[in-house]
Design a protein around this motif. Sequence first.
Motif, mmCIF file in Angstrom:
data_model
loop_
_atom_site.group_PDB
_atom_site.id
_atom_site.type_symbol
_atom_site.label_atom_id
_atom_site.label_comp_id
_atom_site.label_asym_id
_atom_site.label_seq_id
_atom_site.Cartn_x
_atom_site.Cartn_y
_atom_site.Cartn_z
ATOM 1 N N ALA A 81 64.547 5.986 1.710
ATOM 2 C CA ALA A 81 64.040 7.217 1.103
ATOM 3 C C ALA A 81 62.547 7.155 0.827
ATOM 4 O O ALA A 81 61.958 8.130 0.346
ATOM 5 C CB ALA A 81 64.795 7.508 -0.192
ATOM 6 N N GLY A 82 61.926 6.012 1.133
ATOM 7 C CA GLY A 82 60.500 5.879 0.924
ATOM 8 C C GLY A 82 60.096 5.388 -0.444
ATOM 9 O O GLY A 82 58.903 5.387 -0.775
ATOM 10 N N PHE A 83 61.060 4.955 -1.262
ATOM 11 C CA PHE A 83 60.747 4.439 -2.588
ATOM 12 C C PHE A 83 60.537 2.931 -2.539
ATOM 13 O O PHE A 83 61.270 2.218 -1.840
ATOM 14 C CB PHE A 83 61.867 4.776 -3.572
ATOM 15 C CG PHE A 83 61.962 6.242 -3.900
ATOM 16 C CD1 PHE A 83 61.114 6.820 -4.837
ATOM 17 C CD2 PHE A 83 62.890 7.058 -3.264
ATOM 18 C CE1 PHE A 83 61.191 8.161 -5.142
ATOM 19 C CE2 PHE A 83 62.974 8.409 -3.545
ATOM 20 C CZ PHE A 83 62.124 8.964 -4.488
ATOM 21 N N LEU A 135 51.729 -2.013 -0.929
ATOM 22 C CA LEU A 135 53.094 -2.480 -1.189
ATOM 23 C C LEU A 135 53.101 -3.614 -2.215
ATOM 24 O O LEU A 135 53.713 -4.661 -2.006
ATOM 25 C CB LEU A 135 53.768 -2.930 0.116
ATOM 26 C CG LEU A 135 54.165 -1.804 1.083
ATOM 27 C CD1 LEU A 135 54.632 -2.375 2.410
ATOM 28 C CD2 LEU A 135 55.266 -0.934 0.468
ATOM 29 N N SER A 136 52.436 -3.377 -3.324
ATOM 30 C CA SER A 136 52.319 -4.411 -4.356
ATOM 31 C C SER A 136 52.411 -3.780 -5.734
ATOM 32 O O SER A 136 51.917 -2.667 -5.962
ATOM 33 C CB SER A 136 50.993 -5.176 -4.228
ATOM 34 O OG SER A 136 50.881 -5.796 -2.959
ATOM 35 N N THR A 137 53.018 -4.492 -6.652
ATOM 36 C CA THR A 137 53.070 -4.057 -8.039
ATOM 37 C C THR A 137 52.680 -5.228 -8.937
ATOM 38 O O THR A 137 52.904 -6.389 -8.585
ATOM 39 C CB THR A 137 54.470 -3.534 -8.411
ATOM 40 O OG1 THR A 137 54.425 -2.937 -9.705
ATOM 41 C CG2 THR A 137 55.500 -4.654 -8.407
ATOM 42 N N ARG A 154 55.390 -8.418 -4.162
ATOM 43 C CA ARG A 154 55.399 -7.612 -2.936
ATOM 44 C C ARG A 154 56.576 -6.655 -2.962
ATOM 45 O O ARG A 154 57.685 -7.007 -3.383
ATOM 46 C CB ARG A 154 55.487 -8.506 -1.697
ATOM 47 C CG ARG A 154 55.170 -7.758 -0.395
ATOM 48 C CD ARG A 154 55.221 -8.683 0.804
ATOM 49 N NE ARG A 154 56.601 -9.011 1.154
ATOM 50 C CZ ARG A 154 57.400 -8.209 1.879
ATOM 51 N NH1 ARG A 154 56.943 -7.041 2.314
ATOM 52 N NH2 ARG A 154 58.627 -8.572 2.172
ATOM 53 N N MET A 155 56.334 -5.409 -2.514
ATOM 54 C CA MET A 155 57.372 -4.381 -2.477
ATOM 55 C C MET A 155 57.686 -4.024 -1.033
ATOM 56 O O MET A 155 56.924 -4.347 -0.115
ATOM 57 C CB MET A 155 56.898 -3.125 -3.221
ATOM 58 C CG MET A 155 56.330 -3.367 -4.611
ATOM 59 S SD MET A 155 57.569 -3.954 -5.788
ATOM 60 C CE MET A 155 58.346 -2.395 -6.189
#
Length: 541
Positions: A332-334, A311-313, A326-327
Amino acid sequence: MDKPFAITLDVGTSRANKTGSWRTERAVYTNRMPPCNDSCPAGENVQAWLYEAEEGGAGYERAWRRIMDDNPFPAVMGRVCYHPCETACNRGQLDEAVGINSVERFVGDEAIRQGWTISVEVPPTGRKVLVVGAGPSGLSAAYHLARRGHAVTIKEAGPMAGGMMRFGIPRYRLSRDVLDAEVQRILDLGVVLELDAKVTDLESIRQDYDAVFLAVGAQLGKRAYIPAGSAAHVLDAVTMLRDLEAGEKPLLGRRVAVYGGGNTAMDAARTARRLGAAEAIVVYRRTRDRMPAHESELREAEDEGVLFKWLSTITQVGSGTLTVERMELDEAGFPQPTGELEELDADSLVLALGQETDLGLLDGVPGLVVEDGVVSVAEDLMTGCPGVFAGGDMVPYERSVTVAVGHGKRAARHIDAWLCAEAPEPGVRPALATFDTLNTWYYSDAPRAHRPVLDRARRESTFDEVVLGHDETTALMEARRCLSCGNCFECDNCYGVCPDNAVIKLGPGEKYLIDLDYCKGCGLCVAECPSGAIQMFPEDI
């Protein structure tokens, strides 16, 4: 005293009376589609070659030749295929799936050890076919076309054949000696290979051939816009792996970050560890369960000390550091940004965000349609330009070595039909042999044998193969775990249980015949067939 159900006559032979006229249904021997065959992207007759391998000895060569009818790379596939056949295997519902991939590797390696060869058994057709690209799809097509009597020339842009098998799959997964041996076997059929011969203008040369098969691999790494300082060290995984194969070791530093979540990302991280990185961390913007990398790749990377940051970009690259956001996943799972930032120490960043195909060679070819970076093809893999076919990474299908090999076989079949001005015979697809059609009571317990792996210390410091092969005894036992789903393997059950002696043995390899003068349609043979290879059909009354 009541007689048992199966005893229908007094003492003597049941063939004293013709009882077939009582029948309302008849038993018929049928061949269902084994789920392993059904799920093989290369189109192998998996069950047939496993049946041959079960004999051992001379059976291994017969098994190898069965595989070679469909796939010229059994030893390679036994290492790099993600074996969807095993996912579909009915034995997985009984205990564990048959280790089909491991047996294929053993048979393929045995062929190399023994020096088994393939020959062309048909006269030359006089037709010339150009194959562009010497990757798995192009080599597969060349192999099948050569065996059909066509003269095949492969033009390869690189210095060696193999495509992504060589330049995208590290040596610790695929020994180059194995790859070279199976490529050479194809060339020994008379296939002409031209290296360092990049095709830049297909239209200018295609008229010199009767047909063309395009098999240009996806060897361009996708880029992403990430703000980076002048001192930041950023490279893409595809280039890194290709340069390594060419003998150029990239300078990665002690701390390496890999951005992506596919198999190439796993290869890049594991390679970084082997090149001396004390820490390799994979940064992925979703969660583990949504990662496209295969579970086996992920597990082996973890075993070798690769770290993961879920969960990181990456939002910025500096000198020795990355800024990571952090994401969180929406309904919808995006992944969606949260605005929460942190810094991550990294001497270099390797981008593993997917691959693209260089389609510049197609400029000016009439009828070709390119959409979303891939070439549109019909069901027969022919493009909009008559006589020009395409497969592998450059068409809109799943990208894997096995799929590419299957495309090569399929394209060769349709190219041959097109050259001969004939329609290929349509394949007949029988009903699937599902688990409920089997009588598994007859099969003994047989735990699966898992392949040994190289110890961790050597895995982190060398490019030696990680997953090792079975010895002959283990491979033989694994082959014998096959349930022969949907196909008769002459176990004699039907012959033994028939109360009317209506089943006639025709001899080894010839299976059985039902004498309908005596069969009264009781269905015992159907109920007691272990593999579900007999079905009842209504009689016309």
